[in-house]
Design a protein around this motif. Structure first.
Motif, PDB file in Angstrom:
ATOM      1  N   PHE A  12       0.680  -1.140  -0.124  1.00  0.00           N
ATOM      2  CA  PHE A  12      -0.077  -0.023  -0.067  1.00  0.00           C
ATOM      3  C   PHE A  12       0.874   1.246  -0.049  1.00  0.00           C
ATOM      4  O   PHE A  12       0.682   2.286  -0.816  1.00  0.00           O
ATOM      5  N   LEU A  13       1.980   1.425   1.002  1.00  0.00           N
ATOM      6  CA  LEU A  13       2.852   2.359   0.910  1.00  0.00           C
ATOM      7  C   LEU A  13       3.481   2.476  -0.480  1.00  0.00           C
ATOM      8  O   LEU A  13       3.679   3.988  -0.794  1.00  0.00           O
ATOM      9  N   ALA A  14       3.879   1.596  -0.957  1.00  0.00           N
ATOM     10  CA  ALA A  14       4.440   1.475  -2.181  1.00  0.00           C
ATOM     11  C   ALA A  14       3.801   2.170  -3.459  1.00  0.00           C
ATOM     12  O   ALA A  14       4.338   2.764  -4.158  1.00  0.00           O
ATOM     13  N   SER A  15       2.556   1.839  -3.319  1.00  0.00           N
ATOM     14  CA  SER A  15       1.425   2.160  -4.401  1.00  0.00           C
ATOM     15  C   SER A  15       1.364   3.775  -4.033  1.00  0.00           C
ATOM     16  O   SER A  15       1.133   4.392  -5.329  1.00  0.00           O
ATOM     17  N   LEU A  16       1.082   4.258  -2.861  1.00  0.00           N
ATOM     18  CA  LEU A  16       1.063   5.571  -2.627  1.00  0.00           C
ATOM     19  C   LEU A  16       2.343   6.352  -3.101  1.00  0.00           C
ATOM     20  O   LEU A  16       2.141   7.384  -3.971  1.00  0.00           O
ATOM     21  N   ALA A  17       3.395   5.814  -3.057  1.00  0.00           N
ATOM     22  CA  ALA A  17       4.669   6.437  -3.486  1.00  0.00           C
ATOM     23  C   ALA A  17       4.649   6.626  -4.769  1.00  0.00           C
ATOM     24  O   ALA A  17       5.077   7.725  -5.458  1.00  0.00           O
ATOM     25  N   ARG A  18       4.395   5.493  -5.500  1.00  0.00           N
ATOM     26  CA  ARG A  18       4.278   5.406  -6.945  1.00  0.00           C
ATOM     27  C   ARG A  18       3.472   6.346  -7.599  1.00  0.00           C
ATOM     28  O   ARG A  18       3.528   7.290  -8.501  1.00  0.00           O
ATOM     29  N   GLN A  19       2.161   6.231  -6.947  1.00  0.00           N
ATOM     30  CA  GLN A  19       0.898   7.147  -7.635  1.00  0.00           C
ATOM     31  C   GLN A  19       1.253   8.658  -7.570  1.00  0.00           C
ATOM     32  O   GLN A  19       1.034   9.188  -8.509  1.00  0.00           O
ATOM     33  N   HIS A  20       1.722   9.076  -6.427  1.00  0.00           N
ATOM     34  CA  HIS A  20       1.826  10.341  -6.298  1.00  0.00           C
ATOM     35  C   HIS A  20       3.259  10.852  -6.133  1.00  0.00           C
ATOM     36  O   HIS A  20       3.513  12.168  -5.929  1.00  0.00           O
ATOM     37  N   GLN A  21       4.410  10.102  -6.670  1.00  0.00           N
ATOM     38  CA  GLN A  21       5.537  10.518  -6.981  1.00  0.00           C
ATOM     39  C   GLN A  21       6.078  11.012  -5.522  1.00  0.00           C
ATOM     40  O   GLN A  21       6.712  12.057  -5.527  1.00  0.00           O
ATOM     41  N   LEU A  22       5.812  10.392  -4.304  1.00  0.00           N
ATOM     42  CA  LEU A  22       6.324  10.782  -2.945  1.00  0.00           C
ATOM     43  C   LEU A  22       7.502   9.674  -2.400  1.00  0.00           C
ATOM     44  O   LEU A  22       7.326   8.589  -2.739  1.00  0.00           O
ATOM     45  N   PHE A  23       8.144  10.433  -1.576  1.00  0.00           N
ATOM     46  CA  PHE A  23       8.908   9.455  -0.540  1.00  0.00           C
ATOM     47  C   PHE A  23       7.931   9.112   0.519  1.00  0.00           C
ATOM     48  O   PHE A  23       7.141  10.218   0.995  1.00  0.00           O
ATOM     49  N   VAL A  24       7.777   7.852   0.914  1.00  0.00           N
ATOM     50  CA  VAL A  24       6.683   7.644   2.021  1.00  0.00           C
ATOM     51  C   VAL A  24       7.283   7.020   3.040  1.00  0.00           C
ATOM     52  O   VAL A  24       8.076   6.178   2.917  1.00  0.00           O
ATOM     53  N   LEU A  25       7.143   7.344   4.448  1.00  0.00           N
ATOM     54  CA  LEU A  25       7.628   6.564   5.453  1.00  0.00           C
ATOM     55  C   LEU A  25       6.379   6.306   6.462  1.00  0.00           C
ATOM     56  O   LEU A  25       5.575   7.269   6.616  1.00  0.00           O
ATOM     57  N   GLY A  26       6.258   4.997   6.900  1.00  0.00           N
ATOM     58  CA  GLY A  26       5.142   4.618   7.694  1.00  0.00           C
ATOM     59  C   GLY A  26       5.479   3.326   8.505  1.00  0.00           C
ATOM     60  O   GLY A  26       6.300   2.898   8.216  1.00  0.00           O
ATOM     61  N   GLY A  27       4.553   3.234   9.379  1.00  0.00           N
ATOM     62  CA  GLY A  27       4.516   2.099  10.227  1.00  0.00           C
ATOM     63  C   GLY A  27       4.154   0.813   9.895  1.00  0.00           C
ATOM     64  O   GLY A  27       2.937   0.853   9.421  1.00  0.00           O
ATOM     65  N   VAL A  28       4.539  -0.337  10.335  1.00  0.00           N
ATOM     66  CA  VAL A  28       4.217  -1.669   9.936  1.00  0.00           C
ATOM     67  C   VAL A  28       4.507  -2.688  10.844  1.00  0.00           C
ATOM     68  O   VAL A  28       5.898  -2.468  11.536  1.00  0.00           O
ATOM     69  N   VAL A  29       4.117  -3.782  11.288  1.00  0.00           N
ATOM     70  CA  VAL A  29       4.490  -4.913  11.862  1.00  0.00           C
ATOM     71  C   VAL A  29       4.846  -6.013  11.027  1.00  0.00           C
ATOM     72  O   VAL A  29       4.072  -6.571  10.132  1.00  0.00           O
ATOM     73  N   GLN A  30       6.086  -6.376  11.120  1.00  0.00           N
ATOM     74  CA  GLN A  30       6.875  -7.451  10.105  1.00  0.00           C
ATOM     75  C   GLN A  30       7.767  -8.341  11.226  1.00  0.00           C
ATOM     76  O   GLN A  30       8.029  -7.941  12.362  1.00  0.00           O
ATOM     77  N   PRO A  31       7.902  -9.547  10.709  1.00  0.00           N
ATOM     78  CA  PRO A  31       8.970 -10.264  11.476  1.00  0.00           C
ATOM     79  C   PRO A  31      10.178  -9.817  11.543  1.00  0.00           C
ATOM     80  O   PRO A  31      10.615  -8.980  10.554  1.00  0.00           O
ATOM     81  N   GLY A  32      10.886 -10.093  12.596  1.00  0.00           N
ATOM     82  CA  GLY A  32      12.518  -9.934  12.612  1.00  0.00           C
ATOM     83  C   GLY A  32      13.122 -10.681  11.707  1.00  0.00           C
ATOM     84  O   GLY A  32      12.768 -11.453  11.091  1.00  0.00           O
ATOM     85  N   PRO A  33      14.402 -10.102  11.361  1.00  0.00           N
ATOM     86  CA  PRO A  33      15.450 -10.845  10.337  1.00  0.00           C
ATOM     87  C   PRO A  33      15.518 -12.206  10.541  1.00  0.00           C
ATOM     88  O   PRO A  33      15.637 -13.207   9.688  1.00  0.00           O
ATOM     89  N   THR A  34      15.400 -12.938  11.813  1.00  0.00           N
ATOM     90  CA  THR A  34      15.756 -14.196  12.165  1.00  0.00           C
ATOM     91  C   THR A  34      14.214 -14.950  12.103  1.00  0.00           C
ATOM     92  O   THR A  34      14.248 -16.163  12.346  1.00  0.00           O
ATOM     93  N   GLY A  35      13.300 -13.929  12.018  1.00  0.00           N
ATOM     94  CA  GLY A  35      11.703 -14.788  12.119  1.00  0.00           C
ATOM     95  C   GLY A  35      11.265 -15.437  11.025  1.00  0.00           C
ATOM     96  O   GLY A  35      11.721 -15.508  10.102  1.00  0.00           O
TER      97      GLY A  35
END
Length: 264
Positions: free
Chosen positions: A66-89
């Motif tokens: 979703f954030l990537a699509s916002l960035a592409r659609q509006h030609q923006l740099f986008v920073l936002g929060g998300v919950v993801q596994p850690g590198p070893t998860g």
């Protein structure tokens, strides 16, 4: 001059599609200039939920997309929060706790940085459900070095000092900071700007969740601690233009950072 935009809104509890729609509509109505930095709060897709294993996503899951699509659609740099596994998860984080993260994405949809909150909020139970990160990350935007942090990190000035020594020009703090401590939020954001002679963006949510209320007060603050924009307490897109050359001139005129001591 480079433009910052913060999305401040009342999140639908653990309802990702509803929150994606709200953010998309707010961005569309804001009509931001290409190349602007768009900031979206901590865990914006769900609210500050301790249902970690229920809301965790793959590293390139729906919130990233979703954030990537916002960035592409509006030609923006986008920073936002998300919950993801850690590198070893492993998906879905069965062999470890997920991490509360901030991701930065370029206008062409590429991942620029992935930061994991280094100070989970013990008082709110976050430490029991989320693993802490262990490194500062940076990315480049409009010739500035940008360092993202998340919410409770703001109470630990030594973290910001370490980032300042790495050349940070702009700190971005995404948050779900509750209303009873709004004074701490605004004061600490200004302090981090003043002591590190850097721009500071504090992006907080407003509204309420099942446990807490939030005052918003998303701020854009300059290198001398002056508030350039204040989102107030209601849903809004908080925007401000910043002047990097004025920051560099201030640092030259007032070279406080050069007097930091590494031996203390």
């Amino acid at each position: 001059m480079p433009t910052i935009a913060c999305i401040q809104f009342d999140m639908a509890w653990e309802n990702k599609p509803a929150n994606y729609q709200t953010v998309a509509e707010m961005v569309r109505s804001a009509n931001l200039a290409p190349g602007s930095l768009l900031v979206v709060p901590e865990m914006f897709a769900t609210g500050f939920s301790m249902n970690a294993t229920g809301i965790v996503e793959p590293v390139r899951g729906p919130t990233h997309d979703f954030l990537a699509s916002l960035a592409r659609q509006h030609q923006l740099f986008v920073l936002g929060g998300v919950v993801q596994p850690g590198p070893t998860g492993t998906w879905p984080a069965l062999n470890g706790r997920p991490r509360n993260e901030a991701i930065a994405i370029s206008p062409d949809g590429q991942l620029l940085a992935r930061y994991a909150k280094m100070h989970p909020f013990t008082l709110g139970g976050e430490k029991d459900h989320y693993a802490a990160g262990d490194e500062i990350v940076q990315f480049e935007w409009q010739g500035l070095k940008v360092t993202p942090f998340i919410c409770y990190d703001l109470r630990f000035p030594e973290l910001f000092r370490r980032a300042a020594k790495l050349g940070t020009d702009l700190f971005v703090v995404i948050a779900s900071w509750p209303a009873p401590r709004t004074h701490h939020w605004t004061t600490l954001l200004q302090a981090r700007a003043i002591e590190n002679q850097a721009f500071v963006i504090g992006n907080n949510r407003c509204g309420s969740d099942p446990k807490l209320t939030y005052d918003g007060r998303s701020l854009v603050i300059d290198y001398a601690g002056t508030i350039l924009a204040d989102g107030g307490t209601t849903p809004s897109v908080v925007t401000a233009a910043i002047n990097p050359e004025a920051m560099r001139s201030w640092r030259t005129k007032m070279p406080f950072l050069a007097d930091m001591r590494d031996d203390l």
